[in-house]
Design an enzyme around this catalytic site. Structure first.
Site, mmCIF file in Angstrom:
data_model
loop_
_atom_site.group_PDB
_atom_site.id
_atom_site.type_symbol
_atom_site.label_atom_id
_atom_site.label_comp_id
_atom_site.label_asym_id
_atom_site.label_seq_id
_atom_site.Cartn_x
_atom_site.Cartn_y
_atom_site.Cartn_z
ATOM 1 N N GLU A 199 0.779 -1.239 0.000
ATOM 2 C CA GLU A 199 0.000 0.000 0.000
ATOM 3 C C GLU A 199 0.814 1.294 0.000
ATOM 4 O O GLU A 199 0.681 2.120 0.919
ATOM 5 C CB GLU A 199 -0.966 -0.014 1.191
ATOM 6 C CG GLU A 199 -1.966 -1.156 1.115
ATOM 7 C CD GLU A 199 -2.969 -1.174 2.252
ATOM 8 O OE1 GLU A 199 -2.780 -0.414 3.218
ATOM 9 O OE2 GLU A 199 -3.933 -1.950 2.165
ATOM 10 N N GLU A 358 -5.584 -7.686 -0.940
ATOM 11 C CA GLU A 358 -6.393 -7.529 0.273
ATOM 12 C C GLU A 358 -7.822 -7.174 -0.116
ATOM 13 O O GLU A 358 -8.052 -6.294 -0.947
ATOM 14 C CB GLU A 358 -5.824 -6.436 1.191
ATOM 15 C CG GLU A 358 -4.489 -6.789 1.824
ATOM 16 C CD GLU A 358 -4.012 -5.722 2.800
ATOM 17 O OE1 GLU A 358 -4.848 -4.894 3.244
ATOM 18 O OE2 GLU A 358 -2.806 -5.710 3.103
#
Length: 564
Positions: A199, A358
């Site tokens: 991320e 995710e």
């Protein structure tokens, strides 16, 4: 008192082994090699060219200050691992921190939190030993692993830092740690992929600064994630050309493809609306103009977005029409307003397969957005199923302690399991959202990713599914048949496989587990005690455990009893 003494002896043994800086990971030494994957078009395929579907989950903790799977606090972690395999999760994405990989590369082994009160077999293991022990058990159960650098530093909130460098962890150290990992695991095909950085995103607040935020273009800026990902991947693949490389997106991307603002404001009141926003790691719009180029290694690249529901953050696409839409229209809204232009175009246009690294979220409780969150989960679940073989995924998460998503482990309604202590399996979340997205054959058996090892007790191996089981892998040592003789009074003596307590033809940490259970008076069944007496003194004790550990780590090549 006796058990405490034994545990302390085991701890002393493990500490003594730390002085040996050049020992090889037991898993790497016993890796069967060759069961690697690569990309063909928008599919991931095995070494025979057969399509595979990576359908798994995340399990965090080695990125945290505890340096272990956090559920070890609450349960027998091997029991959880076995249940994960039995539930059909064929790959686990394992977050870790750069500083931990870098420490290991320098022969430094920071401790993990001691959870031996739940896990006697983990007593005394440092972070490196524990990580490799986990890998060996994943291998035993037919589960593959993706290592994910989740943060620069081992910090339970480290993922909130937007970049791959921080403090002492420079870009150079980030790359060096990954190259070490490539060397470490290049012969261990339990680890099939590296997710380079979790991320990448912008700095906090409405005022975004390019110097503090991940960007994506063709510049030499220190914060250009596309450049760093490409350079790191190429360095890894020169060492380990068989590993899959997963590259995540960023958060913000300019609508004109040009990063010409040193600062920009995203405030709904004072911003200029010149940038597209998405989830951290979920914005891959830059791939259109600036694709990752790995040259001769391009077939190892998989792009990897993240995506969540409104409980994690109430994005604009969860408002307006989405609130009252039925499930089919809700999915269309999410596709049109988020998925298509941020990442789905990559598989639709034949650029690469995708790993949704995710996804997941809360499915129980009293949150005001719970029903919308479940609507989102049904939509992403169905979209994953519709794009089987092109859209792979790892669900967030197995852990009980993810505050804004919950996990597959719970203390609320669920199924108890042996070794779970106060944990249960979250049947509702699993049955309704994860189970439908797992890879299964027509009989409903889970399909693993290992050519020979079946996935848990309810699955089959990849080789069994495609008829490609590898006949060259080592088999357990067969029992020696006695040779007929004319003298019946002489009984042939079968050789004793000292150290191979589970009779699988290998001597590794699984045998160490059995021996530790013997020492802790847990009396595992089916173990020939003669195999455990490694110094031939007629007693199985901690000295035998020390010898077994020294053999596994390559300090000795035979046991004293074999010389007698």
């Amino acid at each position: 008192m006796k058990k405490i003494t034994i545990i302390l002896m085991i701890l002393v043994m493990c500490v003594s082994l730390l002085a040996i800086h050049n020992f090889q990971s037991p898993v790497a030494a016993s890796g069967d090699g060759g069961n690697w994957f690569h990309v063909e078009g928008t599919n991931i395929v095995d070494k025979h060219g057969n399509k595979v579907w990576l359908t798994g989950a995340n399990w965090f903790g080695f990125n945290c200050r505890e340096r272990m799977f956090l559920d070890s606090y609450h349960s027998d972690v091997l029991a959880v691992m076995e249940m994960v395999a039995d539930k059909g999760i064929n790959v686990v994405r394992v977050p870790i921190a750069t500083d931990l990989l870098y420490a290991w590369s320098k022969g430094e082994y920071p401790p993990s939190v001691d959870t031996s009160y739940n896990n006697a077999t983990l007593a005394g293991l440092n972070s490196y030993e524990l990580f490799n022990y986990m890998l060996e058990n994943f291998k035993r159960l037919g589960i593959k692993v993706i290592i994910d650098v989740h943060s620069a530093e081992t910090d339970n909130q480290g993922h909130t830092h937007p970049l791959w460098f921080k403090g002492k962890i420079t870009e150079e150290i980030f790359k060096e740690a990954w190259v070490w990992a490539a060397k470490e695991f290049k012969n261990n095909d339990t680890v099939i992929g590296f997710d380079l950085k979790n991320e990448p995103h912008t700095n906090a607040g409405d005022l975004k600064r390019i110097s503090e935020s991940a960007i994506w273009d063709d510049s030499d800026r220190p914060t250009n994630w596309k450049r760093v990902a490409e350079e790191t991947a190429l360095a890894i693949l020169e060492v380990h050309p068989n590993v899959l490389i997963f590259v995540e997106g960023i958060e913000m991307y300019p609508k004109d493809d040009i990063w010409d603002d040193e600062e920009f404001n995203t405030s709904p009141w004072f911003g200029t609306n010149d940038y597209y926003g998405n989830w951290w790691g979920g914005n891959l719009r830059g791939v259109r103009k600036y694709p990752i180029n790995l040259g001769k290694h391009q077939k190892q690249l998989v792009y990897s977005p993240h995506d969540y529901g409104p409980i994690v953050y109430e994005q604009t696409w969860f408002q307006g029409e989405f609130i009252t839409a039925d499930d089919e229209r809700a999915k269309e809204i999410l596709y049109e307003e988020c998925w298509r232009d941020n990442w789905a175009f990559i598989m639709e246009e034949g650029i690469s397969p995708l790993l949704l690294g995710e996804w997941g979220g809360m499915t129980e409780g009293n949150h005001k957005l719970l029903e919308l969150n479940k609507k989102y989960l049904r939509a992403i679940r169905d979209y994953i199923i519709e794009n089987k073989y092109e859209l792979h995924h790892t669900f967030w998460c197995i852990n009980i302690d993810s505050a804004d998503t919950g996990g597959l482990l719970t203390r609320d309604e669920g199924t108890e399991f042996p070794g779970g202590r106060d944990l249960k399996w979250n049947d509702y979340k699993y049955d309704n959202f994860l189970y439908p997205t797992l890879w299964k054959n027509e009989e409903g058996k889970f399909i693993g990713l290992d050519q020979n090892v079946p996935l848990g007790r309810n699955g089959i191996s990849l080789g069994e599914y495609y008829g490609t089981k590898d006949p060259n892998l080592p088999s357990p040592t067969p029992t020696t048949s006695p040779t007929p003789t004319q003298e019946p009074t002489q009984t042939p003596i079968e050789p004793i496989s000292y150290g191979d307590l589970n009779d699988d033809g290998e001597i590794n940490s699984l045998d160490a587990v059995l021996l530790s259970r013997i020492l802790l008076e847990m009396s595992p069944s089916g173990v020939d005690m003669k195999r455990a007496d490694l110094n031939g003194d007629g007693v199985v004790d901690t000295m035998d455990y020390v010898l077994l550990g020294r053999y596994i780590f390559g300090v000795i090549t035979e046991f004293p009893v074999s010389k007698n």
